[in-house]
Design a protein around this motif. Structure first.
Motif, PDB file in Angstrom:
ATOM      1  N   ASN A  26       0.910  -1.300   0.051  1.00  0.00           N
ATOM      2  CA  ASN A  26      -0.072   0.051   0.072  1.00  0.00           C
ATOM      3  C   ASN A  26       0.975   1.168  -0.040  1.00  0.00           C
ATOM      4  O   ASN A  26       1.763   1.464   0.930  1.00  0.00           O
ATOM      5  CB  ASN A  26      -1.036   0.089   1.251  1.00  0.00           C
ATOM      6  CG  ASN A  26      -1.940  -1.279   1.132  1.00  0.00           C
ATOM      7  OD1 ASN A  26      -2.622  -1.252   0.377  1.00  0.00           O
ATOM      8  ND2 ASN A  26      -1.830  -2.019   2.088  1.00  0.00           N
ATOM      9  N   GLN A  68      -1.454  -1.775  -4.104  1.00  0.00           N
ATOM     10  CA  GLN A  68      -2.279  -0.612  -4.300  1.00  0.00           C
ATOM     11  C   GLN A  68      -1.466   0.743  -3.909  1.00  0.00           C
ATOM     12  O   GLN A  68      -1.138   1.154  -3.086  1.00  0.00           O
ATOM     13  CB  GLN A  68      -3.464  -0.610  -3.036  1.00  0.00           C
ATOM     14  CG  GLN A  68      -4.435  -1.544  -3.275  1.00  0.00           C
ATOM     15  CD  GLN A  68      -5.600  -1.368  -2.573  1.00  0.00           C
ATOM     16  OE1 GLN A  68      -6.682  -0.922  -2.914  1.00  0.00           O
ATOM     17  NE2 GLN A  68      -5.488  -1.717  -1.119  1.00  0.00           N
ATOM     18  N   ASP A  79      -8.833   0.780  -0.402  1.00  0.00           N
ATOM     19  CA  ASP A  79      -9.113  -0.268  -1.592  1.00  0.00           C
ATOM     20  C   ASP A  79     -10.411   0.102  -2.354  1.00  0.00           C
ATOM     21  O   ASP A  79     -10.624  -0.210  -3.279  1.00  0.00           O
ATOM     22  CB  ASP A  79      -9.585  -1.834  -0.900  1.00  0.00           C
ATOM     23  CG  ASP A  79     -10.708  -1.734  -0.189  1.00  0.00           C
ATOM     24  OD1 ASP A  79     -11.128  -0.668   0.551  1.00  0.00           O
ATOM     25  OD2 ASP A  79     -11.317  -2.690   0.191  1.00  0.00           O
ATOM     26  N   GLN A  80     -11.164   1.383  -1.835  1.00  0.00           N
ATOM     27  CA  GLN A  80     -12.362   1.894  -2.597  1.00  0.00           C
ATOM     28  C   GLN A  80     -11.870   3.269  -3.011  1.00  0.00           C
ATOM     29  O   GLN A  80     -12.638   3.490  -4.264  1.00  0.00           O
ATOM     30  CB  GLN A  80     -13.521   2.161  -1.542  1.00  0.00           C
ATOM     31  CG  GLN A  80     -13.887   1.128  -0.697  1.00  0.00           C
ATOM     32  CD  GLN A  80     -14.740   1.551   0.192  1.00  0.00           C
ATOM     33  OE1 GLN A  80     -15.609   2.749  -0.032  1.00  0.00           O
ATOM     34  NE2 GLN A  80     -14.952   1.167   1.415  1.00  0.00           N
TER      35      GLN A  80
END
Length: 308
Positions: A97, A154, A226-227
């Motif tokens: 991330n 991500q 994640d959205q």
């Protein structure tokens, strides 16, 4: 969650560390002595030693129009090196991330406002800060390429509008507009000046958001990472004229002199306001009004001046 915050000594970084939600995370904020972002080996070794779960990258060489015009090489090369090193070291160390904080200066100078995320690289950049913008574009694209090659990662980019607030730089040469104007008008009042110059006709429009609002979004995004889309604007979605900023700051400080427009000076882009459609879809919006943000920043500036 163990989070590495690069640029922990800068305006955004300091506000991240001071936010009320910071206590819920283990934040690493190394100094440049402990982590030299311009050296890949230093970055790689640091990540191997501390193994953060998440990186928030907000380090960089920043400045206003005068600094960008005077030092385009530094603004390109320094930010290019920093961005490449931290992103590639994160990828090579398996960090899943990564929040890359970029800048709305990445958008083309002639792009239609409000500026949508898809407009990056769709036109010529604003010359007065082109070097900085190019470096930020490279970092943003690099994050996109990494995700394209490995969808389990991500690496996403936050694109803030212009910022101001606590821990800003208050300098006539190196500052962005709002802190520079605060300093200029404060000193004009102290010196009993009767007039202040404004670069250009004052009709160019700018979107400035209080930094604490951006940091509120950073913590909001940590919980919904994640959205988030690959790239997302973070701003007000509306703007003010340069004259509006001068008048608001003068009102807060209590300066009642007149403004004189210097039409020989550069003004940059005539308008730059980001599209916040994706931001609203996530359910987030800014909280601080212009006058409230200016009041808080002026109070911080007075304390900073007295401390110096």
């Amino acid at each position: 969650m163990k989070i590495l915050v690069t640029g922990g000594n800068g305006m955004v970084g300091k506000n991240i560390l001071e936010h009320e939600k910071a206590i819920h995370y283990f934040l690493l904020a190394p100094s440049s002595t402990d982590l030299n972002l311009s050296d890949y080996t230093s970055v790689d070794n640091y990540l191997k030693e501390y193994q953060p779960d998440f990186i928030i990258h907000c380090a960089g060489l920043v400045g206003g129009i005068q600094a960008n015009i005077a030092r385009p090489v530094d603004f390109l090369v320094c930010n290019l090196d920093i961005g490449r090193n931290i992103i590639m070291a994160a990828k090579n160390n398996g960090i899943k991330n990564f929040m890359n904080i970029a800048s709305s200066c990445m958008y083309p100078r002639e792009a239609q406002n409000p500026l949508q995320e898809e407009l990056i690289l769709q036109g010529e950049l604003e010359p007065t800060n082109e070097g900085y913008a190019l470096a930020k574009i490279v970092a943003t694209r690099l994050c996109e390429y990494i995700v394209k090659e490995n969808s389990s990662l991500q690496y996403k980019t936050i694109i803030p509008c212009n910022l101001y607030g606590k821990h800003d730089k208050f300098s006539n040469k190196d500052s962005h507009m709002v802190p520079a104007v605060i300093k200029k008008i404060y000193e004009a009042k102290q010196n009993k000046a009767t007039e202040i110059d404004i670069w250009g006709n004052g009709l160019a429009r700018r979107e400035f958001m209080y930094t604490e609002d951006l940091v509120d979004f950073v913590y909001f995004a940590l919980e919904k990472f994640d959205q988030l889309p690959q790239n997302i604007n973070v701003g007000l979605g509306f703007d003010y004229t340069i004259n509006d900023y001068y008048q608001t700051i003068a009102g807060v400080i209590g300066f009642d002199g007149k403004f004189v427009h210097d039409l020989t000076k550069p003004i940059g882009m005539r308008q730059k306001v980001v599209d916040v459609t994706k931001l609203k879809q996530l359910g987030w919006e800014h909280k601080t009004s212009l006058e409230e943000g200016i009041k808080k920043t002026v109070e911080y500036f007075k304390i900073a001046i007295l401390h110096d």
